[in-house]
Design a protein around this motif. Structure first.
Motif, PDB file in Angstrom:
ATOM      1  N   ASN A  98       0.796  -1.214   0.000  1.00  0.00           N
ATOM      2  CA  ASN A  98       0.000   0.000   0.000  1.00  0.00           C
ATOM      3  C   ASN A  98       0.835   1.273   0.000  1.00  0.00           C
ATOM      4  OD1 ASN A  98      -2.305  -1.484  -0.053  1.00  0.00           O
ATOM      5  ND2 ASN A  98      -2.749  -1.279   2.122  1.00  0.00           N
ATOM      6  N   LYS A 143      -1.674   5.318  -4.733  1.00  0.00           N
ATOM      7  CA  LYS A 143      -2.672   4.281  -4.497  1.00  0.00           C
ATOM      8  C   LYS A 143      -2.273   3.479  -3.253  1.00  0.00           C
ATOM      9  CE  LYS A 143      -2.701   3.597  -9.502  1.00  0.00           C
ATOM     10  NZ  LYS A 143      -2.421   2.617 -10.566  1.00  0.00           N
ATOM     11  N   PRO A 144      -3.206   3.062  -2.412  1.00  0.00           N
ATOM     12  CA  PRO A 144      -4.653   2.947  -2.617  1.00  0.00           C
ATOM     13  C   PRO A 144      -5.450   4.219  -2.373  1.00  0.00           C
ATOM     14  CG  PRO A 144      -4.097   2.085  -0.480  1.00  0.00           C
ATOM     15  CD  PRO A 144      -2.790   2.465  -1.132  1.00  0.00           C
ATOM     16  N   ASN A 145      -4.775   5.328  -2.071  1.00  0.00           N
ATOM     17  CA  ASN A 145      -5.485   6.592  -1.973  1.00  0.00           C
ATOM     18  C   ASN A 145      -6.105   6.924  -3.331  1.00  0.00           C
ATOM     19  OD1 ASN A 145      -5.654   9.729  -1.989  1.00  0.00           O
ATOM     20  ND2 ASN A 145      -5.303   9.201   0.152  1.00  0.00           N
ATOM     21  N   ALA A 146      -7.233   7.586  -3.322  1.00  0.00           N
ATOM     22  CA  ALA A 146      -7.947   7.911  -4.562  1.00  0.00           C
ATOM     23  C   ALA A 146      -7.308   9.053  -5.337  1.00  0.00           C
ATOM     24  CB  ALA A 146      -9.400   8.263  -4.257  1.00  0.00           C
ATOM     25  N   SER A 153      -8.359  10.570  -8.969  1.00  0.00           N
ATOM     26  CA  SER A 153      -9.097  11.831  -8.931  1.00  0.00           C
ATOM     27  C   SER A 153      -8.410  12.871  -9.819  1.00  0.00           C
ATOM     28  CB  SER A 153      -9.196  12.352  -7.495  1.00  0.00           C
ATOM     29  OG  SER A 153      -9.938  11.466  -6.687  1.00  0.00           O
ATOM     30  N   ASN A 201      -8.697  -0.719  -5.040  1.00  0.00           N
ATOM     31  CA  ASN A 201      -9.236   0.099  -3.958  1.00  0.00           C
ATOM     32  C   ASN A 201      -9.171   1.590  -4.288  1.00  0.00           C
ATOM     33  OD1 ASN A 201      -9.916  -2.079  -2.364  1.00  0.00           O
ATOM     34  ND2 ASN A 201      -8.029  -2.045  -1.171  1.00  0.00           N
ATOM     35  N   ALA A 202      -8.106   2.003  -4.967  1.00  0.00           N
ATOM     36  CA  ALA A 202      -7.981   3.408  -5.373  1.00  0.00           C
ATOM     37  C   ALA A 202      -9.070   3.770  -6.374  1.00  0.00           C
ATOM     38  CB  ALA A 202      -6.601   3.658  -5.971  1.00  0.00           C
ATOM     39  N   LYS A 208     -11.991   2.250  -6.786  1.00  0.00           N
ATOM     40  CA  LYS A 208     -13.286   2.223  -6.096  1.00  0.00           C
ATOM     41  C   LYS A 208     -13.480   3.469  -5.244  1.00  0.00           C
ATOM     42  CE  LYS A 208     -14.406  -1.792  -4.216  1.00  0.00           C
ATOM     43  NZ  LYS A 208     -14.219  -3.093  -3.503  1.00  0.00           N
ATOM     44  N   GLU A 209     -12.411   3.880  -4.575  1.00  0.00           N
ATOM     45  CA  GLU A 209     -12.485   5.074  -3.729  1.00  0.00           C
ATOM     46  C   GLU A 209     -12.786   6.322  -4.567  1.00  0.00           C
ATOM     47  OE1 GLU A 209     -12.338   7.127  -0.083  1.00  0.00           O
ATOM     48  OE2 GLU A 209     -12.342   4.977  -0.496  1.00  0.00           O
ATOM     49  N   ALA A 210     -12.304   6.321  -5.815  1.00  0.00           N
ATOM     50  CA  ALA A 210     -12.550   7.451  -6.713  1.00  0.00           C
ATOM     51  C   ALA A 210     -13.910   7.347  -7.403  1.00  0.00           C
ATOM     52  CB  ALA A 210     -11.435   7.532  -7.765  1.00  0.00           C
ATOM     53  N   GLY A 211     -14.620   6.243  -7.180  1.00  0.00           N
ATOM     54  CA  GLY A 211     -15.946   6.063  -7.760  1.00  0.00           C
ATOM     55  C   GLY A 211     -15.938   5.688  -9.225  1.00  0.00           C
TER      56      GLY A 211
END
Length: 211
Positions: free
Chosen positions: A48, A146-149, A153, A177-178, A180-183
């Motif tokens: 991560n 990543k995994p931060n969005a 973004s 996960n990144a 998904k977090e960004a939609g």
């Protein structure tokens, strides 16, 4: 997919290129040479982090962080990457076919990677990839990888597209996960841990049929 895809965000390592051997060797060598303790990474899943984040965390955990030492280790990893690139890195199957298909169909292509800017630029030059990509986002272009969005973004803003017009291609849980977090909608490329997932693809030729 209900709405026509206008942009695809590609991860780099594991998706565009097969580079796992290089990263494994680099990590093993840098830990050995600089006597880094990896326990803090294992506690946080190890995957991560960008390379720079991992090195900083290990140094801080050992109370050894200085700007000079940190930059020395980063320089070492960049040099190692270049020196060993041709031994261990290759394009994944049908990468050029999918990129050319997207270009012909005027679909925007953006790279979103946790690799450094130097590594991406070097790899692109060696593999003759620059003309395919409209934008590239590296670990150096964001505060959190990543995994931060944040990387996705930022790519979303660059694309000037709606979320439902974008498809992400990832191969790791960190990248998924990144996304998904960004939609964002995503496909999972060639990771056996996800072979039963409805979004899984084993070959880029499958993606060509869908777009």
């Amino acid at each position: 997919m209900e709405k026509k895809i206008k942009t695809i965000f590609f991860d780099f390592d594991g998706v565009i290129v097969d580079s796992q051997k290089l990263w494994n060797l680099m990590f093993d060598e840098v830990v050995k040479i600089y006597q880094l303790n990896t326990e803090c990474l294992i506690e946080n899943d190890g995957m991560n982090f960008t390379t720079n984040e991992a090195i900083q965390l290990m140094l801080e955990n050992q109370q050894r962080f200085t700007k000079h030492l940190y930059e020395e280790i980063i320089d070492w990893t960049e040099k190692f990457y270049v020196e060993n690139f041709h031994r261990f890195v290759r394009l994944n199957n049908h990468v050029i076919e999918i990129l050319e298909h997207l270009k012909i169909n005027q679909i925007q292509i953006i790279l979103v990677s946790n690799s450094s800017r130097k590594q991406i630029d070097y790899a692109f030059q060696q593999l003759k990839l620059p003309t395919y990509f409209d934008y590239t986002i590296s670990a150096d272009d964001v505060l959190k990888g990543k995994p931060n969005a944040e990387p996705y973004s930022k790519a979303l803003l660059l694309s000037e597209k709606q979320k439902d017009e974008i498809l992400v291609i990832e191969d790791s849980l960190t990248g998924i996960n990144a996304a998904k977090e960004a939609g964002l909608n995503y496909k999972i490329y060639k990771n056996s841990d996800f072979c039963d997932h409805p979004n899984y693809i084993d070959d880029f030729m499958e993606l060509i049929k869908e777009i």
